[in-house]
Design a protein around this motif. Sequence first.
Motif, PDB file in Angstrom:
ATOM      1  N   GLN A  79     -10.281   4.748   2.543  1.00 49.17           N
ATOM      2  CA  GLN A  79     -10.176   5.982   3.312  1.00 49.17           C
ATOM      3  C   GLN A  79      -8.817   6.629   3.058  1.00 49.17           C
ATOM      4  O   GLN A  79      -7.796   5.944   2.954  1.00 49.17           O
ATOM      5  CB  GLN A  79     -10.347   5.707   4.811  1.00 49.17           C
ATOM      6  N   ALA A  80      -8.825   7.935   2.948  1.00 52.84           N
ATOM      7  CA  ALA A  80      -7.588   8.659   2.663  1.00 52.84           C
ATOM      8  C   ALA A  80      -6.673   8.709   3.889  1.00 52.84           C
ATOM      9  O   ALA A  80      -5.460   8.782   3.744  1.00 52.84           O
ATOM     10  CB  ALA A  80      -7.899  10.072   2.176  1.00 52.84           C
ATOM     11  N   TRP A  81      -7.251   8.666   5.081  1.00 56.19           N
ATOM     12  CA  TRP A  81      -6.466   8.770   6.310  1.00 56.19           C
ATOM     13  C   TRP A  81      -6.675   7.519   7.155  1.00 56.19           C
ATOM     14  O   TRP A  81      -7.789   7.022   7.249  1.00 56.19           O
ATOM     15  CB  TRP A  81      -6.888   9.999   7.106  1.00 56.19           C
ATOM     16  N   PRO A  82      -5.616   7.024   7.811  1.00 53.46           N
ATOM     17  CA  PRO A  82      -5.774   5.867   8.698  1.00 53.46           C
ATOM     18  C   PRO A  82      -6.698   6.204   9.876  1.00 53.46           C
ATOM     19  O   PRO A  82      -6.781   7.363  10.304  1.00 53.46           O
ATOM     20  CB  PRO A  82      -4.356   5.590   9.204  1.00 53.46           C
ATOM     21  N   ALA A  83      -7.354   5.187  10.403  1.00 56.61           N
ATOM     22  CA  ALA A  83      -8.303   5.384  11.504  1.00 56.61           C
ATOM     23  C   ALA A  83      -7.639   6.037  12.714  1.00 56.61           C
ATOM     24  O   ALA A  83      -8.235   6.912  13.356  1.00 56.61           O
ATOM     25  CB  ALA A  83      -8.941   4.047  11.894  1.00 56.61           C
ATOM     26  N   TRP A  84      -6.400   5.649  13.029  1.00 63.70           N
ATOM     27  CA  TRP A  84      -5.760   6.206  14.214  1.00 63.70           C
ATOM     28  C   TRP A  84      -5.480   7.697  14.047  1.00 63.70           C
ATOM     29  O   TRP A  84      -5.564   8.461  15.018  1.00 63.70           O
ATOM     30  CB  TRP A  84      -4.490   5.425  14.578  1.00 63.70           C
ATOM     31  N   VAL A 108     -12.102  10.040   0.713  1.00 62.86           N
ATOM     32  CA  VAL A 108     -11.891   8.727   0.104  1.00 62.86           C
ATOM     33  C   VAL A 108     -10.992   8.895  -1.121  1.00 62.86           C
ATOM     34  O   VAL A 108     -11.184   9.805  -1.927  1.00 62.86           O
ATOM     35  CB  VAL A 108     -13.239   8.096  -0.315  1.00 62.86           C
ATOM     36  N   THR A 109     -10.010   8.002  -1.244  1.00 62.10           N
ATOM     37  CA  THR A 109      -9.113   7.990  -2.398  1.00 62.10           C
ATOM     38  C   THR A 109      -9.496   6.825  -3.294  1.00 62.10           C
ATOM     39  O   THR A 109      -9.759   5.724  -2.802  1.00 62.10           O
ATOM     40  CB  THR A 109      -7.645   7.855  -1.956  1.00 62.10           C
ATOM     41  N   THR A 110      -9.528   7.069  -4.610  1.00 64.67           N
ATOM     42  CA  THR A 110      -9.899   6.038  -5.582  1.00 64.67           C
ATOM     43  C   THR A 110      -8.845   5.988  -6.686  1.00 64.67           C
ATOM     44  O   THR A 110      -8.419   7.021  -7.199  1.00 64.67           O
ATOM     45  CB  THR A 110     -11.273   6.357  -6.215  1.00 64.67           C
ATOM     46  N   ILE A 111      -8.452   4.766  -7.037  1.00 66.16           N
ATOM     47  CA  ILE A 111      -7.577   4.528  -8.186  1.00 66.16           C
ATOM     48  C   ILE A 111      -8.348   3.617  -9.124  1.00 66.16           C
ATOM     49  O   ILE A 111      -8.813   2.550  -8.711  1.00 66.16           O
ATOM     50  CB  ILE A 111      -6.262   3.837  -7.770  1.00 66.16           C
ATOM     51  N   GLN A 144      -9.259   5.181 -15.098  1.00 63.65           N
ATOM     52  CA  GLN A 144      -9.259   6.564 -15.583  1.00 63.65           C
ATOM     53  C   GLN A 144      -8.161   7.410 -14.953  1.00 63.65           C
ATOM     54  O   GLN A 144      -7.665   8.343 -15.568  1.00 63.65           O
ATOM     55  CB  GLN A 144     -10.618   7.225 -15.305  1.00 63.65           C
ATOM     56  N   GLY A 145      -7.819   7.112 -13.693  1.00 65.28           N
ATOM     57  CA  GLY A 145      -6.811   7.895 -12.992  1.00 65.28           C
ATOM     58  C   GLY A 145      -6.959   7.801 -11.491  1.00 65.28           C
ATOM     59  O   GLY A 145      -7.416   6.784 -10.967  1.00 65.28           O
ATOM     60  N   LEU A 146      -6.589   8.888 -10.820  1.00 67.20           N
ATOM     61  CA  LEU A 146      -6.636   8.945  -9.361  1.00 67.20           C
ATOM     62  C   LEU A 146      -7.569  10.070  -8.942  1.00 67.20           C
ATOM     63  O   LEU A 146      -7.565  11.148  -9.552  1.00 67.20           O
ATOM     64  CB  LEU A 146      -5.238   9.209  -8.802  1.00 67.20           C
ATOM     65  N   ARG A 147      -8.338   9.814  -7.862  1.00 65.67           N
ATOM     66  CA  ARG A 147      -9.256  10.823  -7.330  1.00 65.67           C
ATOM     67  C   ARG A 147      -9.251  10.772  -5.810  1.00 65.67           C
ATOM     68  O   ARG A 147      -9.064   9.705  -5.230  1.00 65.67           O
ATOM     69  CB  ARG A 147     -10.687  10.567  -7.802  1.00 65.67           C
ATOM     70  N   GLN A 148      -9.471  11.930  -5.204  1.00 67.27           N
ATOM     71  CA  GLN A 148      -9.648  11.976  -3.757  1.00 67.27           C
ATOM     72  C   GLN A 148     -10.649  13.065  -3.432  1.00 67.27           C
ATOM     73  O   GLN A 148     -10.528  14.192  -3.914  1.00 67.27           O
ATOM     74  CB  GLN A 148      -8.326  12.251  -3.036  1.00 67.27           C
ATOM     75  N   SER A 149     -11.629  12.714  -2.632  1.00 68.02           N
ATOM     76  CA  SER A 149     -12.561  13.730  -2.154  1.00 68.02           C
ATOM     77  C   SER A 149     -11.867  14.488  -1.021  1.00 68.02           C
ATOM     78  O   SER A 149     -11.126  13.915  -0.225  1.00 68.02           O
ATOM     79  CB  SER A 149     -13.855  13.073  -1.657  1.00 68.02           C
ATOM     80  N   TRP A 150     -12.065  15.768  -0.990  1.00 67.44           N
ATOM     81  CA  TRP A 150     -11.436  16.630   0.006  1.00 67.44           C
ATOM     82  C   TRP A 150     -12.214  17.929   0.013  1.00 67.44           C
ATOM     83  O   TRP A 150     -13.336  17.984  -0.475  1.00 67.44           O
ATOM     84  CB  TRP A 150      -9.954  16.819  -0.332  1.00 67.44           C
ATOM     85  N   VAL A 186      -1.266  15.859  -4.313  1.00 70.36           N
ATOM     86  CA  VAL A 186      -0.974  14.882  -3.264  1.00 70.36           C
ATOM     87  C   VAL A 186      -2.224  14.074  -2.956  1.00 70.36           C
ATOM     88  O   VAL A 186      -3.297  14.627  -2.694  1.00 70.36           O
ATOM     89  CB  VAL A 186      -0.469  15.591  -1.982  1.00 70.36           C
ATOM     90  N   PHE A 187      -2.068  12.746  -2.988  1.00 69.33           N
ATOM     91  CA  PHE A 187      -3.139  11.822  -2.641  1.00 69.33           C
ATOM     92  C   PHE A 187      -2.740  11.083  -1.376  1.00 69.33           C
ATOM     93  O   PHE A 187      -1.600  10.633  -1.251  1.00 69.33           O
ATOM     94  CB  PHE A 187      -3.382  10.819  -3.779  1.00 69.33           C
ATOM     95  N   GLN A 188      -3.672  10.964  -0.435  1.00 71.76           N
ATOM     96  CA  GLN A 188      -3.438  10.267   0.824  1.00 71.76           C
ATOM     97  C   GLN A 188      -3.946   8.836   0.708  1.00 71.76           C
ATOM     98  O   GLN A 188      -4.987   8.604   0.102  1.00 71.76           O
ATOM     99  CB  GLN A 188      -4.200  10.950   1.971  1.00 71.76           C
ATOM    100  N   GLY A 189      -3.236   7.904   1.334  1.00 69.44           N
ATOM    101  CA  GLY A 189      -3.658   6.509   1.327  1.00 69.44           C
ATOM    102  C   GLY A 189      -3.742   5.965   2.739  1.00 69.44           C
ATOM    103  O   GLY A 189      -2.716   5.718   3.365  1.00 69.44           O
ATOM    104  N   GLY A 190      -4.949   5.751   3.231  1.00 71.70           N
ATOM    105  CA  GLY A 190      -5.139   5.287   4.604  1.00 71.70           C
ATOM    106  C   GLY A 190      -5.325   3.791   4.732  1.00 71.70           C
ATOM    107  O   GLY A 190      -5.458   3.282   5.838  1.00 71.70           O
ATOM    108  N   THR A 191      -5.330   3.070   3.614  1.00 77.75           N
ATOM    109  CA  THR A 191      -5.494   1.623   3.667  1.00 77.75           C
ATOM    110  C   THR A 191      -4.273   0.948   3.042  1.00 77.75           C
ATOM    111  O   THR A 191      -3.571   1.543   2.221  1.00 77.75           O
ATOM    112  CB  THR A 191      -6.754   1.160   2.910  1.00 77.75           C
ATOM    113  N   GLN A 192      -4.063  -0.303   3.416  1.00 79.45           N
ATOM    114  CA  GLN A 192      -2.912  -1.031   2.881  1.00 79.45           C
ATOM    115  C   GLN A 192      -3.025  -1.202   1.367  1.00 79.45           C
ATOM    116  O   GLN A 192      -2.035  -1.099   0.660  1.00 79.45           O
ATOM    117  CB  GLN A 192      -2.777  -2.389   3.566  1.00 79.45           C
TER     118      GLN A 192
END
Length: 159
Positions: free
Chosen positions: A28-33, A87-90, A93-99, A135-141
């Motif tokens: 997930q791109a954003w933390p649950a909180w 959702v952010t994916t690494i 191939q590279g980096l992707r984020q749905s938005w 800018v890519f967001q990272g909501g998971t550790q």
Amino acid sequence: MVINFLPLSESERDQLLASIEPLPIRGQAWPAWVKTVAWVILGLIVLQSLVAFNKAGVQVLFSMTGLILLVVFLALAVTTRYMQTSVTTIDSQGLRQSWLTRREVAWEDVTFAKFVPMLASKRLVVFTKKGKPVVFQGGTQDLQVAFAKISLAFKNRKV
């Protein structure tokens, strides 16, 4: 003095990808909180709007101020909805984020990356060959650790 950043060499990229395995890393791109707070704020805006419309009457919606508030509310609702599903994916191939629009950068286009650990959002700011930051967001550790390793790979290289 102008500094030209270059993409990682193939061997540098291979080392980086090996350090963040197993790939793909997806989360997930954003933390649950943060997502919960967004919904709470949106709910409070709805409640406050209902109280205001009850006092002022529905005709307020047909004023310029009412229309502007309605547009702002709809923009907030759309943003909140996309925060829930982004959702952010690494991967190799590279980096992707749905938005609202898809954010995507191939490894060969990345010239610099900077990890920005803000309170509500852990971000990786990626600069491309075109000089445009993405800018890519990272909501998971897992994503946040990978972001830090990617940033370090660019910081520690000898160009």
